[in-house]
Structure formats: C-alpha cells, structure tokens
Scaffold this active site. Structure first.
Site, PDB file in Angstrom:
ATOM      1  N   HIS A 254     -45.283 -11.714 -26.203  1.00 23.88           N
ATOM      2  CA  HIS A 254     -45.948 -12.995 -26.430  1.00 23.88           C
ATOM      3  C   HIS A 254     -47.454 -12.794 -26.648  1.00 23.88           C
ATOM      4  O   HIS A 254     -48.029 -13.292 -27.635  1.00 23.88           O
ATOM      5  CB  HIS A 254     -45.706 -13.900 -25.224  1.00 23.88           C
ATOM      6  CG  HIS A 254     -46.356 -15.244 -25.324  1.00 23.88           C
ATOM      7  ND1 HIS A 254     -45.677 -16.378 -25.691  1.00 23.88           N
ATOM      8  CD2 HIS A 254     -47.630 -15.646 -25.091  1.00 23.88           C
ATOM      9  CE1 HIS A 254     -46.497 -17.409 -25.692  1.00 23.88           C
ATOM     10  NE2 HIS A 254     -47.689 -16.987 -25.325  1.00 23.88           N
ATOM     11  N   GLU A 255     -48.099 -12.055 -25.751  1.00 22.16           N
ATOM     12  CA  GLU A 255     -49.536 -11.857 -25.866  1.00 22.16           C
ATOM     13  C   GLU A 255     -49.895 -10.980 -27.062  1.00 22.16           C
ATOM     14  O   GLU A 255     -50.964 -11.139 -27.656  1.00 22.16           O
ATOM     15  CB  GLU A 255     -50.100 -11.257 -24.569  1.00 22.16           C
ATOM     16  CG  GLU A 255     -49.883 -12.123 -23.330  1.00 22.16           C
ATOM     17  CD  GLU A 255     -50.379 -13.558 -23.475  1.00 22.16           C
ATOM     18  OE1 GLU A 255     -51.298 -13.803 -24.291  1.00 22.16           O
ATOM     19  OE2 GLU A 255     -49.844 -14.439 -22.770  1.00 22.16           O
ATOM     20  N   HIS A 258     -50.489 -13.196 -30.009  1.00 23.56           N
ATOM     21  CA  HIS A 258     -51.859 -13.711 -30.020  1.00 23.56           C
ATOM     22  C   HIS A 258     -52.832 -12.635 -30.509  1.00 23.56           C
ATOM     23  O   HIS A 258     -53.699 -12.889 -31.350  1.00 23.56           O
ATOM     24  CB  HIS A 258     -52.271 -14.134 -28.607  1.00 23.56           C
ATOM     25  CG  HIS A 258     -51.683 -15.426 -28.147  1.00 23.56           C
ATOM     26  ND1 HIS A 258     -51.856 -16.618 -28.826  1.00 23.56           N
ATOM     27  CD2 HIS A 258     -50.943 -15.726 -27.053  1.00 23.56           C
ATOM     28  CE1 HIS A 258     -51.257 -17.598 -28.157  1.00 23.56           C
ATOM     29  NE2 HIS A 258     -50.679 -17.073 -27.088  1.00 23.56           N
ATOM     30  N   GLU A 284     -50.384 -20.194 -30.962  1.00 23.35           N
ATOM     31  CA  GLU A 284     -49.133 -20.173 -30.212  1.00 23.35           C
ATOM     32  C   GLU A 284     -47.943 -19.937 -31.131  1.00 23.35           C
ATOM     33  O   GLU A 284     -46.935 -19.358 -30.711  1.00 23.35           O
ATOM     34  CB  GLU A 284     -48.968 -21.473 -29.435  1.00 23.35           C
ATOM     35  CG  GLU A 284     -47.984 -21.397 -28.289  1.00 23.35           C
ATOM     36  CD  GLU A 284     -48.383 -20.409 -27.209  1.00 23.35           C
ATOM     37  OE1 GLU A 284     -47.484 -19.948 -26.464  1.00 23.35           O
ATOM     38  OE2 GLU A 284     -49.586 -20.088 -27.084  1.00 23.35           O
TER      39      GLU A 284
END
Length: 489
Positions: A254-255, A258, A284
C-alpha cells in the site's frame, strides 16, 4: 529573470522547507526519542511559521500578477501557487503556528492514549485540535462550508455533499455483500509464527518488485504505516505482527503505491508545486490499486503463496486457491487498515460522518467515543470493547487531518476506474502477475497517472487515464465479481 522564473526560484526554496518539515514528521514517527516530543513541537511550530510567512509574502502576490506561463506545466505551477497563496493568506500566521505546535504534541498524546486504551486522556488535546481546525476551516471557507474548505486541502474541488451522495450509492451494495459473506463460515487466518525480520526482508523485496527505488527511499517500522516525501527522498513505513504476516506485506505494498507515485513524477517538477501528488484521492488510488487489484488478485496471490511457503513453511493453508481466499477473507474486525475490500469503505463512511459532525459542532469531542461505538455497532453488528480498536485507532485526527478520510474511499473509486482501463491496456495482466511480474502494470500507471504529478486537476487526470469520467460503477462491479465468487449466494 522573468517574473515566472523569479517566482519558481522562490517557490523551490519554500517547497524544500516543506520537505524538511515532512522529514521532521517522519523522524517523529520512526526514530525520535519519546522525550524529545516537547522540543519537536517547538521545532515544528517554528518551521511552520517560516513556511507560512513565505507562502503569504507580498512578493508572491506581486510575482503572480506579473508572471506569464511559458507552457502547460508553467500554467499548472501558477494555478497551484495561486491556490496555495490565496488559501494560506486566509489563515492567520499565529493560528498556523499554534496548530503546528499543537498537532506535533497531540501526536504523542494520541500514541500514549492508544497504548493505554484511554480516550479520556486524549480528549482534552483533541478538543483543542478540533477547536483550532474549526477556526482554520472558517477562515478558509470565507463564508462557505467549513468542512468543504478543510477537505479542499486534500481533494481540491470535491465537496462533502458530493461524497455523501457517492457513499449513499455505494453503501447498500456493500452492506448486502458483507451480510451475505458473513453468513458463510468464517475462514481461518493463516496459522503459525512469522519472524519479524523475515517479514521485513520479504517486505523490502516486494517493495522493489512493485517498483520502489530503495536508492531514493527507505523502509522502516511505525505504529501507523505511512509514506513521506517526494522526489529523491521518499520514505515508507510498515509494521509487523508475529501471527499476521499480511499486515506487514499489504501495508508495505500500500505505502509503495504512494511512494512510487512520488518517485515517478517527472523530474523536471521536483521541488515545485506540480512535483507532488495532485490530491489524496489520486494518491490513494495508487496505493489501493497496488495493494488490492494487483496485490490481492488471484494471479499474484498464487505467486506470493509460493514465496511465503518457501520462507515461512506451512501456513495452515493447503494450496494457492485457499491462500487467495484467506488473503481476501471477510472477517469480523475493528481496524480500518486491516479491513477487507468490502468493509473498508464502511469504515471510511463512519469516520466521514463523525468528523463532519465534529467540525460542524453537532458532535462534542467528549461524546466522540460513545458516538463511534454506537455507530460501529449499528454498521458492523458487534461492539467495540477498547478505545484502540475504536476512536483511537487512527492517527489522523491527532495531527489535524480533518477532511482527509473521505479521500480513501474516493481513491478506491479512482482505483476501480484505473483497474478497468489497465486491464483493457494489458490484456495478459493475469499471466504477468502469476509470475510476480509487475513491470507493465506499474509502468502503465506511471505513464498515465504518476508522471504528471499536479499537472492536471484530480478528476481530469483520472478521466484522461481512463477515457471516461470517474464513477463508483467500476469499483462496485469489481467488488461484486470478486467477492461474489468467493462468497456465492
């Protein structure tokens, strides 16, 4: 130099200072000794005062009035600088400085209260944060809606009413699918113990696999995983659990979504307003498509199963199909960041409604814990028994991020649209994912979304990438197809 050139030189210095402020926040979450919190609050406040003064300096207004954009990117730079200048001017310098000091301190208060499951200990400082955010929102709104004005920092152009309508459209399908799934016997999680060092080793390998440049970044641990920075210094954090390796794996992926967004922005834009993600909704969308549509796909799970079995041995799942079902299992739980794709948006809707009520004054901070617990029981069907599973689980409110939460669901909507377009552009995507090959998928996202940074407005960027205006339709169709197959009626 032209007025435009002079403005950009000035702006690069301001952006550099903003990056330093972000680095102070990263250090506070990862390495700063606990006893340094009061001093760090003073440092953050002092730096914020300097940045605020630069953003509101009269020469910025003079240069904006005189500057002419040399090209499309220049026009975007002027648009973003003007937006920042006008918004920052509305906020008194002493308010901005006080907020920076307070939220730096409140972050430590939150972490301690969360550890002790003691909302009452955190409530006084949160009440002060809310009071100041209301004041800031009112100054920004200039007679308009206070919450919308705060949200504009994270998703320019979006309104609470628009998002409420979108959530109202999504909620019935999500609730129905959740209820159907939870009528099935609950699938067990993986079993066994997972060495944290081995988890971190795998996390670093996965980060590189998804395109994260470790030469311009690093991966550390934090209570709440996050990504920080842009350009040549983009850092991410994750967390480990000895019994739940997916917490580490999917927090990392997930990170990385980003971080890759920030790392892949056109290098000509570094340390300029265009040189960072255009909105948190778009940001996001990158983290969620990396984590869910790619990382939790059946094809990629087949590859990941083999990798984890080689490293950790027996996990209590028989084969790749059972592993995929376990990764995507719907289950009772309290934590937003650990929620499945069906229930995640329901977590966001809860927070969205509560924080709008806090900012409007319809909900007092003293009543927040009870309001959270009542709403959670109504939405999820079981009771919150400790504050760390409830209103203390997220860091966002402690650091003043009101208006941020709804961008998570908006990012899911954008990710649904991008996933649909990606599959049309890469018809053999599943075959690639089955071998752990993310190169073409992440390259498509880099070309169509990430490289542009803030060149386009958020909805325009997604529309250009997908060939159509973003709607919740593709996301809901994806969720229905995926979880309808996993949990048939």
């Amino acid at each position: 130099m032209t007025a435009f050139d002079e403005l950009m030189v000035y702006q690069r210095e301001t952006e550099a200072l903003s990056q330093i402020a972000g680095r102070l926040g990263w250090d506070q979450e990862t390495m700063m000794p606990r006893g340094a919190a009061p001093q760090r609050a003073e440092e953050s406040g002092a730096l914020e005062a300097v940045i605020h003064a630069r953003r509101t300096a009269p020469q910025v207004g003079d240069l904006l009035a005189a500057a002419e954009a040399p090209d499309q990117a220049g026009a975007a730079q002027l648009r973003l600088i003007k937006r920042s200048f006008e918004r920052t001017q509305r906020v008194p310098a002493d308010l901005a400085t006080t907020l920076a000091r307070l939220t730096s301190r409140a972050q430590g208060n939150w972490a301690e209260a969360r550890e002790n499951n003691d909302f009452a200990a955190f409530a006084p400082v949160l009440q002060e944060v809310v009071r100041l955010k209301r004041e800031e929102g009112a100054a920004l709104a200039d007679g308009g809606d206070t919450y919308d004005a705060l949200m504009d920092d994270y998703e320019p152009g979006a309104t609470g009413a628009q998002l409420q309508a979108m959530f109202d459209e999504m909620r019935p399908g999500l609730v129905a699918l959740r209820e159907r799934a939870l009528n099935h016997p609950e699938r067990a999680a993986v079993s066994g113990s997972y060495d944290p060092q081995q988890q971190m080793k795998l996390a670093r390998e996965l980060a590189k696999l998804f395109g994260y440049d470790m030469a311009r970044g690093r991966l550390d641990k934090a209570v709440h995983p996050f990504s920080s920075g842009s350009g040549d210094d983009v850092r991410i954090t994750t967390r480990t659990s000895k019994t739940d390796p997916f917490n580490c794996i999917y927090s990392t992926i997930h990170e990385v979504g980003h971080a890759c967004y920030e790392q892949r922005i056109d290098r000509d834009y570094v340390l300029t307003p265009v040189g960072q993600g255009v909105s948190m909704g778009v940001h996001e969308s990158q983290s969620r498509i990396y984590e869910n549509q790619l990382g939790r796909s059946r094809a990629f799970c087949g590859w990941l199963f083999e990798q984890m079995r080689d490293r950790f041995g027996d996990m209590g799942v028989a084969d790749a199909d059972e592993f995929y079902a376990t990764v995507n299992r719907l289950h009772r739980g309290f934590i937003r960041t650990e929620a499945d794709e069906v229930q995640y948006n329901l977590h966001i809707m809860l927070r969205f409604d509560l924080e709008r009520a806090l900012i409007s004054g319809d909900l007092a901070v003293a009543d927040l814990e009870a309001a959270w617990n009542d709403r959670f029981a109504a939405d999820f069907g079981y009771a919150v028994t400790r504050a760390s599973d409830g209103c203390l689980q997220d860091v966002h409110w402690s650091v003043g991020l009101f208006g941020y939460f709804p961008t998570y669901s908006l990012g899911n909507v954008y990710a649904g649209c991008l996933h649909e377009a990606l599959r049309q552009a890469v018809p053999d995507l599943d075959a690639q994912l089955a071998t752990g090959d993310l190169a073409e998928a992440t390259a498509w996202l880099g070309e169509n979304v990430q490289q542009h940074g803030g060149l386009y407005e958020p909805r325009e960027l997604i529309t250009r990438a997908c060939g159509a205006e973003p709607t919740a339709g593709p996301l809901m169709a994806y969720i229905e197809e995926k979880f309808g197959a996993l949990y048939p009626a």
